[in-house]
Design a protein around this motif. Structure first.
Motif, short mmCIF file in Angstrom:
data_model
loop_
_atom_site.label_atom_id
_atom_site.label_comp_id
_atom_site.label_asym_id
_atom_site.label_seq_id
_atom_site.Cartn_x
_atom_site.Cartn_y
_atom_site.Cartn_z
N PRO A 158 -8.33 6.17 -2.97
CA PRO A 158 -7.19 6.26 -4.11
C PRO A 158 -8.05 6.45 -5.41
CG PRO A 158 -7.65 4.00 -3.35
CD PRO A 158 -8.46 4.85 -2.55
N VAL A 159 -7.22 6.79 -6.31
CA VAL A 159 -7.69 6.94 -7.67
C VAL A 159 -6.81 6.32 -8.64
CG1 VAL A 159 -8.57 8.37 -9.59
CG2 VAL A 159 -9.03 9.05 -7.20
N PRO A 160 -7.07 5.04 -9.37
CA PRO A 160 -8.43 4.37 -9.23
C PRO A 160 -8.63 3.69 -8.04
CG PRO A 160 -7.08 3.37 -10.97
CD PRO A 160 -6.23 4.46 -10.21
N GLU B 69 0.94 11.73 5.35
CA GLU B 69 1.46 12.00 6.74
C GLU B 69 0.41 12.89 7.59
OE1 GLU B 69 4.00 10.42 8.20
OE2 GLU B 69 4.34 9.34 6.24
N ILE B 70 -0.31 13.40 6.91
CA ILE B 70 -1.61 14.33 7.46
C ILE B 70 -2.98 13.53 7.76
CG2 ILE B 70 -2.49 16.47 7.40
CD1 ILE B 70 -0.28 17.37 5.64
N ALA B 71 -3.39 13.11 6.49
CA ALA B 71 -4.77 12.62 6.64
C ALA B 71 -4.95 11.29 7.76
CB ALA B 71 -5.35 12.22 5.16
N ASP C 92 -3.25 15.16 -4.68
CA ASP C 92 -1.86 14.85 -4.66
C ASP C 92 -1.70 13.69 -3.43
OD1 ASP C 92 0.82 14.33 -4.78
OD2 ASP C 92 1.23 16.60 -4.54
N PHE C 93 -2.01 12.45 -3.64
CA PHE C 93 -1.97 11.44 -2.81
C PHE C 93 -0.83 11.38 -1.99
CE2 PHE C 93 -2.56 7.16 -1.07
CZ PHE C 93 -3.97 6.83 -0.80
N ASP C 94 0.08 11.31 -2.46
CA ASP C 94 1.46 10.96 -1.88
C ASP C 94 1.83 12.19 -0.78
OD1 ASP C 94 2.00 8.86 -2.95
OD2 ASP C 94 3.46 9.75 -4.60
#
Length: 281
Positions: free
Chosen positions: A254-256, A247-249, A241-243
């Motif tokens: 990304p995909v794609p 703020e953490i990673a 869940d990219f969004d």
């Protein structure tokens, strides 16, 4: 958060492919892509692979068969491609339909043409740390991406979510060769989110759209999303869940546009290498 796109790693691999083509002295190798049925993710990967081969100056031919083809008929077709001297390498899109024995086909494929590391011979070499075989392209692409981004692997705590023979297990072997400390998690791992949060590098290869959210990611972790899924709207998405992790990673793919792009570049590198080995150059 820095977005790690596959472009840098792909560009570096393209240079290696060009150098390999020069050694082949004008002979351009051909990739045979074998697809059974019309799965959306298979077709998407096939399109990407065809585009990549052509952009790298390589030849490619797709062999497409109906989903209901019998094992006997498919085996006959596969044998013809496998023995064709004009086909330098083979990519078999999996999983195959249930009526086809995938294990039998894996045992049939010529290890020297097995660009995605599915034959028993190549799998054994990966687990033995023998670099003369072909590792699965996606697993190798993860390592290529980390190196291209300047991320040190040696000594790092790396957690992989997924234990398949396509990504999780072979990737763990490749990372161990780079002196990482590797943990493999799966759906039965107790307190899975907690196990993931302790990782400096987290690799999501579970095959479940959006499974990895902010609760799985430790502060400043690097997140590599290997997942290729199709959502309810027919769009490609990953396992992360990219969004929710921005703020953490510290970095994430990304995909794609992430690992998938590098996977097809690795496939091209393997094709040129296979052709070189066949010609003994």
């Amino acid at each position: 958060m820095r977005i790690l796109k596959g472009a840098d790693a792909s560009a570096a691999i393209k240079i290696q492919v060009a150098e390999g083509l020069e050694r082949l002295k004008g002979k351009v190798p051909k990739l045979g892509i074998i697809r059974v049925g019309e799965r959306a993710d298979d077709k998407s990967y096939e399109r990407g692979a065809v585009k990549r081969m052509e952009s790298f100056g390589l030849r490619v031919q797709s062999y497409v068969y109906p989903e209901k083809i019998s094992h006997e008929d498919f085996e006959k077709e596969f044998r013809t491609i496998n023995e064709d001297p004009d086909v330098a390498g083979i990519l078999l899109l999996r999983p195959l339909p249930g009526q086809i024995s995938e294990k039998q086909i894996e045992n049939m494929i010529d290890p020297a043409k097995d660009l995605d590391g599915i034959s028993p011979a190549n799998i054994a070499k990966v687990f033995a740390g023998d670099s003369t075989g072909f590792a699965p392209c996606t697993a190798e692409a993860v390592v290529e991406m980390l190196k291209a981004a300047g991320i040190s692997i040696s000594g790092k705590r790396i957690t992989i979510v997924g234990r398949s023979m396509v990504v999780g297990r072979p990737l763990s072997m490749l990372l161990l060769q780079e002196n990482a400390t590797v943990t493999i998690c799966h759906t039965r791992t107790r307190e899975l989110a907690g196990a993931c949060r302790s990782a400096e590098i987290l690799v999501a290869a579970a095959g479940k759209a959006g499974m990895i959210d902010q609760s799985f990611v430790g502060k400043d972790a690097v997140v590599i999303d290997v997942g290729i899924n199709v959502d309810e709207k027919g769009r490609l998405c990953g396992d992360v869940d990219f969004d929710s992790i921005t703020e953490i990673a510290s970095m994430a793919t990304p995909v794609p546009g992430g690992v998938g792009a590098v996977t097809t570049a690795v496939l091209a590198k393997h094709l040129v290498r296979a052709a070189g080995l066949a010609q003994k150059v």
